[in-house]
Scaffold this active site. Structure first.
Site, PDB file in Angstrom:
ATOM      1  N   ASP A  45       5.840 -20.158 -20.440  1.00  0.00           N
ATOM      2  CA  ASP A  45       4.583 -19.404 -20.564  1.00  0.00           C
ATOM      3  C   ASP A  45       3.387 -20.353 -20.599  1.00  0.00           C
ATOM      4  O   ASP A  45       2.239 -19.902 -20.686  1.00  0.00           O
ATOM      5  CB  ASP A  45       4.613 -18.437 -21.760  1.00  0.00           C
ATOM      6  CG  ASP A  45       4.817 -19.128 -23.089  1.00  0.00           C
ATOM      7  OD1 ASP A  45       4.975 -20.364 -23.112  1.00  0.00           O
ATOM      8  OD2 ASP A  45       4.807 -18.423 -24.128  1.00  0.00           O
ATOM      9  N   SER A  46       3.652 -21.666 -20.465  1.00  0.00           N
ATOM     10  CA  SER A  46       2.570 -22.626 -20.209  1.00  0.00           C
ATOM     11  C   SER A  46       1.820 -22.240 -18.936  1.00  0.00           C
ATOM     12  O   SER A  46       0.723 -22.721 -18.693  1.00  0.00           O
ATOM     13  CB  SER A  46       3.132 -24.047 -20.085  1.00  0.00           C
ATOM     14  OG  SER A  46       4.215 -24.081 -19.174  1.00  0.00           O
ATOM     15  N   ASP A  84      10.623 -18.149 -20.467  1.00  0.00           N
ATOM     16  CA  ASP A  84      10.099 -17.870 -21.803  1.00  0.00           C
ATOM     17  C   ASP A  84       9.961 -16.383 -22.061  1.00  0.00           C
ATOM     18  O   ASP A  84       9.433 -15.644 -21.215  1.00  0.00           O
ATOM     19  CB  ASP A  84       8.692 -18.476 -21.950  1.00  0.00           C
ATOM     20  CG  ASP A  84       8.718 -19.852 -22.573  1.00  0.00           C
ATOM     21  OD1 ASP A  84       9.560 -20.073 -23.461  1.00  0.00           O
ATOM     22  OD2 ASP A  84       7.901 -20.698 -22.169  1.00  0.00           O
ATOM     23  N   LYS A 112      14.251 -18.423 -23.266  1.00  0.00           N
ATOM     24  CA  LYS A 112      13.807 -19.311 -24.349  1.00  0.00           C
ATOM     25  C   LYS A 112      12.951 -18.499 -25.322  1.00  0.00           C
ATOM     26  O   LYS A 112      12.037 -17.795 -24.908  1.00  0.00           O
ATOM     27  CB  LYS A 112      13.029 -20.502 -23.782  1.00  0.00           C
ATOM     28  CG  LYS A 112      12.466 -21.425 -24.864  1.00  0.00           C
ATOM     29  CD  LYS A 112      12.126 -22.792 -24.331  1.00  0.00           C
ATOM     30  CE  LYS A 112      10.823 -22.894 -23.578  1.00  0.00           C
ATOM     31  NZ  LYS A 112       9.626 -22.549 -24.366  1.00  0.00           N
ATOM     32  N   GLU A 114      10.731 -18.730 -28.900  1.00  0.00           N
ATOM     33  CA  GLU A 114      10.104 -19.557 -29.935  1.00  0.00           C
ATOM     34  C   GLU A 114      10.548 -19.024 -31.288  1.00  0.00           C
ATOM     35  O   GLU A 114      10.341 -17.845 -31.593  1.00  0.00           O
ATOM     36  CB  GLU A 114       8.580 -19.535 -29.782  1.00  0.00           C
ATOM     37  CG  GLU A 114       8.140 -20.197 -28.476  1.00  0.00           C
ATOM     38  CD  GLU A 114       6.651 -20.438 -28.371  1.00  0.00           C
ATOM     39  OE1 GLU A 114       5.933 -20.250 -29.376  1.00  0.00           O
ATOM     40  OE2 GLU A 114       6.207 -20.822 -27.271  1.00  0.00           O
ATOM     41  N   GLU A 181       9.973 -29.401 -29.752  1.00  0.00           N
ATOM     42  CA  GLU A 181       8.670 -29.856 -29.254  1.00  0.00           C
ATOM     43  C   GLU A 181       7.861 -30.488 -30.381  1.00  0.00           C
ATOM     44  O   GLU A 181       7.692 -29.890 -31.451  1.00  0.00           O
ATOM     45  CB  GLU A 181       7.901 -28.668 -28.650  1.00  0.00           C
ATOM     46  CG  GLU A 181       6.502 -29.072 -28.179  1.00  0.00           C
ATOM     47  CD  GLU A 181       5.807 -28.025 -27.310  1.00  0.00           C
ATOM     48  OE1 GLU A 181       6.424 -26.988 -26.979  1.00  0.00           O
ATOM     49  OE2 GLU A 181       4.636 -28.267 -26.954  1.00  0.00           O
TER      50      GLU A 181
HETATM   51  O1  KIV Z   1       5.981 -23.066 -21.763  1.00  0.00           O
HETATM   52  C1  KIV Z   1       6.413 -24.213 -21.568  1.00  0.00           C
HETATM   53  O2  KIV Z   1       6.216 -24.816 -20.508  1.00  0.00           O
HETATM   54  C2  KIV Z   1       7.166 -24.860 -22.628  1.00  0.00           C
HETATM   55  C3  KIV Z   1       7.364 -26.336 -22.542  1.00  0.00           C
HETATM   56  C4  KIV Z   1       6.125 -27.038 -22.965  1.00  0.00           C
HETATM   57  C5  KIV Z   1       8.536 -26.784 -23.308  1.00  0.00           C
HETATM   58  O3  KIV Z   1       7.564 -24.218 -23.558  1.00  0.00           O
END
Ligand code: KIV
Length: 264
Positions: A45-46, A84, A112, A114, A181
């Site tokens: 989600d970056s 994410d 993934k 959090e 992280e």
């Molecule tokens: O969203 C993302 O790209 C991430 C990485 C920074 C690990 O969670």
């Protein structure tokens, strides 16, 4: 080449062979990463920051995530695709199940999440439904406002002990991977030693079972890159060269460098 699965990642941990992971959000970069032999493509989600231009990941929706996962999945043949669960996608188990299902239907192989203590039952529920989960610990960007900024986590002994305990409980809950992280190197090492599931690091430790970076940080596109990033374009000379140089450095454990890309 056989496609990478959760079993490949588990074997890599056992064999001490580092796992390579980079982000991609579109077909061009996904095809490049896949061609270069990157093990895991993270549709993170970056994308809220590097694709959409937001200051945080919070505005990213499940529809945004599914759109980018589908673009990546269409051209990825060997890498495993991790995606994410966006902000509030884990607010409750039904929402997490529905959104994780959407990500898997779009082409992701692993979700993934959090994680804090509150996410333990959510992880258990996802695993029970057959969804592979990677639990993201340490600096969890969706909690940026609670953390008061993008700050290293687990520096005080109490917070470190809590993170170690949470990692163990997430493994027991069935998580098949951890992502750490921005945590002190010593804490990352302790978690890697204490768990049997692969631990992928970013700003963590060279001894993690794998490493991940945001692709924009690897190719010099980030104006003020974080401490844990390295621009590989200089070494590589081309986009493909940069990705290959990153993979070689991760496999040789010359990236990240202790004390340079990690924290005390
Ligand atoms: O969203 C993302 O790209 C991430 C990485 C920074 C690990 O969670």
């Amino acid at each position: 080449m056989r496609p990478i699965t959760v079993n490949t990642l588990a074997r890599r941990k056992q064999a001490g062979e580092p796992i390579t992971c980079l982000t991609a959000y579109d077909a061009s970069f996904a095809a490049l990463l896949d061609r270069c032999g990157v093990d895991v493509i993270l549709v993170g989600d970056s994308l809220g920051m590097v694709v959409q231009g937001h200051p945080t990941t919070l505005p990213v929706t499940i529809d945004d995530m599914c759109y980018h996962v589908a673009n990546v999945a269409r051209v990825t043949h060997n890498a495993m695709i991790m995606a994410d669960l966006p902000f509030l996608g884990d607010a409750d188990a039904p929402t997490a199940l529905q959104q994780s299902g959407a990500l898997l239907r779009a082409g992701a192989h692993m979700v993934k999440v959090e994680c804090g203590l509150a996410e333990l039952p959510i992880v258990e529920r996802l695993v029970a439904a057959g969804i592979p989960v990677c639990a993201h610990l340490g600096l969890t960007p969706q909690a940026v406002h609670r953390m008061g900024g993008y700050r290293v986590q687990g520096r005080d002994p109490h917070a470190a002990a809590e993170m170690e305990s949470l990692a163990a409980r997430l493994e027991a809950a069935g998580a098949q991977g951890l992502l750490l992280e921005s945590v002190p190197e010593e804490l990352a090492d302790a978690i890697v030693r204490a768990t049997d599931i692969p631990v992928i690091g970013i700003g963590a430790s060279p001894r993690c079972d794998g490493q991940v970076l945001v692709i924009q940080d690897v190719i010099g596109l980030t104006p003020e890159p974080p401490r844990f990033a390295r621009d590989f374009l200089g070494d590589g000379g081309s986009l493909e060269g940069a990705v290959r140089a990153y993979c070689e450095a991760v496999r040789a454990r010359t990236f990240p460098e202790s004390g340079v890309h990690t924290y005390r």
